[in-house]
Enzyme design. Structure first.
Site, mmCIF file in Angstrom:
data_model
loop_
_atom_site.group_PDB
_atom_site.id
_atom_site.type_symbol
_atom_site.label_atom_id
_atom_site.label_comp_id
_atom_site.label_asym_id
_atom_site.label_seq_id
_atom_site.Cartn_x
_atom_site.Cartn_y
_atom_site.Cartn_z
ATOM 1 N N HIS A 171 133.007 24.506 84.048
ATOM 2 C CA HIS A 171 133.634 23.304 83.504
ATOM 3 C C HIS A 171 133.961 23.428 82.020
ATOM 4 O O HIS A 171 134.276 22.439 81.376
ATOM 5 C CB HIS A 171 132.737 22.079 83.742
ATOM 6 C CG HIS A 171 131.297 22.322 83.417
ATOM 7 N ND1 HIS A 171 130.280 22.079 84.315
ATOM 8 C CD2 HIS A 171 130.705 22.809 82.311
ATOM 9 C CE1 HIS A 171 129.129 22.386 83.760
ATOM 10 N NE2 HIS A 171 129.355 22.829 82.549
ATOM 11 N N TYR A 258 128.657 35.419 71.675
ATOM 12 C CA TYR A 258 129.561 36.399 72.279
ATOM 13 C C TYR A 258 130.277 37.233 71.230
ATOM 14 O O TYR A 258 130.998 38.172 71.576
ATOM 15 C CB TYR A 258 130.623 35.705 73.140
ATOM 16 C CG TYR A 258 130.081 34.740 74.154
ATOM 17 C CD1 TYR A 258 128.867 34.976 74.796
ATOM 18 C CD2 TYR A 258 130.775 33.581 74.476
ATOM 19 C CE1 TYR A 258 128.368 34.086 75.720
ATOM 20 C CE2 TYR A 258 130.284 32.685 75.410
ATOM 21 C CZ TYR A 258 129.072 32.947 76.027
ATOM 22 O OH TYR A 258 128.589 32.057 76.951
#
Length: 488
Positions: A171, A258
């Site tokens: 989502h 990340y």
């Protein structure tokens, strides 16, 4: 219509309830069967009465079963939804705790970085067991909808090695779009149109239009910097927007782990994160949140059961993809969403074998991806770095090759920004030894890893992280909820 949906990991009480009520918002789906399965009998006994109460209160013919026998649940299922967390909070705690000893501070640790890679090692053997059962006992042509992280690795393994029709669902895109609509002053989310493409948790809004008018970088930066809340909570995402020219779907905390630039030094972490909520960058934030959520469900179960008596309200159907995909496949009402699938040319400047997240349309013919998308070069470079880590991680999980696993961790962007090769080698040994019970593919390598740890000279430290918070008690959570209610 009458068909069967199996939910694996159905003991995720809140999420399972959301998926269940979403699906029952489709009028044609009232006469279907939900088969719940989980390895935790206690969790199953929490969720089943809640769903039974929903069925009873809404006077539906829907059938709900619950069993710890996965093959029984999957037998004749047309759709299989996975919400599993292999290793539970016990293994997850090690995903955060052990890397901290080597200076690696993660907010979530469930996608890549040291924690996400080890999470994938625990998940992939189990995912392949799911796929074996699906091939053998589910309805022919059954579709596997994976919600479990690490999304890309799990989906990669299911498609490439499990040989099952699989789509990964998240989502993040929807939540990012809600933020953009908010900062641009859109009256409704439907006023905003967008193309978002990349890989899971590193997806990029490469085309934004408000009422058909294209929104450029400068306008979006100015809107975010003027926002009283997001300007503080999303400092890192706004910085990436300024430098890359496009906004990332993922939260401030997720995105920070990340990339090799924002969490490499403690003083940098505190500069870029916000502590108003775990998702904005707190050390081990999702672990704390998950622990509190579990404790809350356990304690407040009667309250959750009572709330299940409310009528299903289709106007409150969530934007989770699952119910909309099933509706499109079964009724041919077309649905547009963003899905995790094998690339194969969908995104022109990412590898063909990668699992990408990009726009697609669903109808009775299946999920039809929009092909030929090219994402900005900086976005592609960032995605490719993660894809290379994901590929090695999947191959290591399949083969049980501990050296390949260490190379995958070594090439992780944040790990590589912080740790030396010697530290990485020892850290991975320590993590596989701590999690040996969930890593059957490394059984032969564990004894040697223990021997190396006993002789190691690599120094570690006892560090809680740059921005750690303690798990709150039930009384503290109650007091906070009461204060918020009073404020409203």
């Amino acid at each position: 219509m009458s068909f069967k949906i199996a939910i694996i990991g159905a003991g995720s009480v809140g999420f399972t309830k959301k998926l269940f009520t979403d699906i029952l918002c489709v009028p044609e789906f009232r006469d279907i069967e939900f088969a719940l399965t989980d390895i935790n009998e206690h969790n199953l006994q929490m969720i089943k009465p809640i769903l039974d109460k929903i069925v009873e209160s809404n006077r539906l013919p829907t059938r709900v079963t619950a069993t710890t026998n996965r093959r029984e649940a999957l037998t004749s299922a047309r759709y299989i939804i996975s919400c599993v967390r292999v290793g539970g909070l016990e293994a997850y705690a090690d995903d955060i705790r052990i890397p901290l000893k080597y200076g690696i501070d993660q907010c979530v640790g469930d996608t890549i970085c040291a924690g996400g890679i080890l999470y994938g090692q625990r998940n992939i053997p189990v995912i392949l067991d799911f796929c074996k059962d699906i091939r053998e006992v589910a309805e022919p042509g059954a579709k596997f909808l994976n919600y479990a992280n690490p999304m890309a690795m799990n989906t990669w393994a299911a498609i490439e090695y499990g040989k099952v029709d699989t789509v990964g669902l998240c989502h993040g895109v929807q939540h990012g779009a809600e933020q953009i609509a908010d900062v641009l002053g859109a009256k409704s989310r439907s006023d905003l149109d967008y193309i978002c493409s990349g890989i899971n948790h590193q997806t990029w809004f490469i085309d934004l239009r408000l009422h058909g008018r294209k929104i450029g970088k400068d306008e979006l930066v100015a809107a975010f910097e003027a926002h009283p809340v997001f300007s503080q909570q999303e400092k890192l995402r706004i910085d990436v927007l300024k430098r890359f020219g496009v906004y990332s779907t993922e939260s401030n905390g997720h995105l920070s782990e990340y990339l090799p630039w924002y969490r490499k030094r403690p003083e940098e972490i505190t500069r870029w994160i916000d502590m108003s909520d775990w998702i904005h960058g707190e050390t081990g934030g999702y672990l704390r949140h998950s622990t509190e959520t579990r404790n809350w469900f356990e304690t407040e179960f009667p309250q959750f059961l009572a709330s299940a008596e409310k009528p299903i309200d289709p106007s409150k159907r969530s934007n989770e993809h699952a119910s909309h995909i099933l509706e499109a496949l079964e009724t041919n009402r077309v649905y547009r969403g963003h899905f995790n699938v094998k690339n194969n040319g969908v995104i022109t400047n990412l590898p063909a074998d990668a699992i990408i997240e990009s726009p697609g349309f669903v109808d009775r013919f299946g999920i039809n991806m929009v092909s030929g998308i090219t994402i900005p070069e900086a976005c592609a470079a960032t995605c490719i770095a993660s894809i290379n880590v994901q590929r090695m991680s999947v191959h290591a999980a399949i083969s049980g090759d501990l050296d390949l696993l260490k190379l995958a961790v070594l090439h992780d962007p944040l790990v590589g920004a912080i740790s030396t090769p010697e530290e990485v080698w020892q850290m991975v040994d320590e993590m596989v030894v701590a999690q040996a019970g969930w890593l059957p593919q490394y059984a032969d390598a564990i004894p040697a890893a223990k021997e190396r740890l006993a002789k190691s000279t690599v120094k570690t430290r006892d560090w809680a992280g740059a921005a750690r918070r303690n798990v709150r008690s039930i009384d503290e959570l109650r007091a906070e909820k009461a204060a918020l209610k009073q404020a409203v």
